[in-house]
Enzyme design. Structure first.
Site, PDB file in Angstrom:
ATOM      1  N   ASP A  46      55.967  81.420  21.226  1.00 50.20           N
ATOM      2  CA  ASP A  46      56.049  81.363  19.772  1.00 50.20           C
ATOM      3  C   ASP A  46      57.379  80.738  19.371  1.00 50.20           C
ATOM      4  O   ASP A  46      58.440  81.142  19.844  1.00 50.20           O
ATOM      5  CB  ASP A  46      55.926  82.768  19.188  1.00 50.20           C
ATOM      6  CG  ASP A  46      55.878  82.762  17.673  1.00 50.20           C
ATOM      7  OD1 ASP A  46      55.426  81.765  17.095  1.00 50.20           O
ATOM      8  OD2 ASP A  46      56.290  83.766  17.075  1.00 50.20           O
ATOM      9  N   ASP A  48      58.762  80.404  16.116  1.00 55.60           N
ATOM     10  CA  ASP A  48      59.477  81.139  15.069  1.00 55.60           C
ATOM     11  C   ASP A  48      59.871  82.538  15.525  1.00 55.60           C
ATOM     12  O   ASP A  48      59.050  83.287  16.034  1.00 55.60           O
ATOM     13  CB  ASP A  48      58.609  81.237  13.813  1.00 55.60           C
ATOM     14  CG  ASP A  48      58.183  79.864  13.334  1.00 55.60           C
ATOM     15  OD1 ASP A  48      59.069  79.045  13.086  1.00 55.60           O
ATOM     16  OD2 ASP A  48      56.958  79.622  13.241  1.00 55.60           O
TER      17      ASP A  48
END
Length: 101
Positions: A46, A48
């Site tokens: 991921d 973010d």
């Protein structure tokens, strides 16, 4: 710890992943088919709040320490997929800033 390619532990992991993959084949993959020289494992990370933090109010981002080294080390061993819930232009802009080569 990085396992050597001939380790028994890695062989067991590989066997379990192959069995799991056979059970969960999806006909509509978003990833291109693997080429002959592509790594056989895929790692999804991921973007973010894992690799970077973006402050929208002040329009700046912070990169987690070690991100470039992390990506450099893993890109030869894994097909890396970076996930974001944001738009493609945002992801491209961030990736252009942290590109490890």
């Amino acid at each position: 710890e990085i396992l050597s390619e001939d380790s028994e532990e890695l062989r067991k992991i590989d066997e379990e992943l192959r069995l799991h993959a056979e059970l969960h084949v999806t006909p509509n993959s978003f990833l291109p088919p693997l080429g002959e020289n592509d790594p056989k494992y895929c790692l999804v990370v991921d973007l973010d709040e894992t690799l970077i933090h973006f402050n929208e109010a002040e329009n700046f981002y912070l990169v987690r320490p070690g991100v470039n080294q992390f990506l450099k080390e893993l890109k030869d061993h894994f097909e890396l997929v970076l996930f974001t819930a944001s738009v493609k232009e945002y992801a491209d802009w961030i990736l252009d800033q942290i590109d490890p080569d």
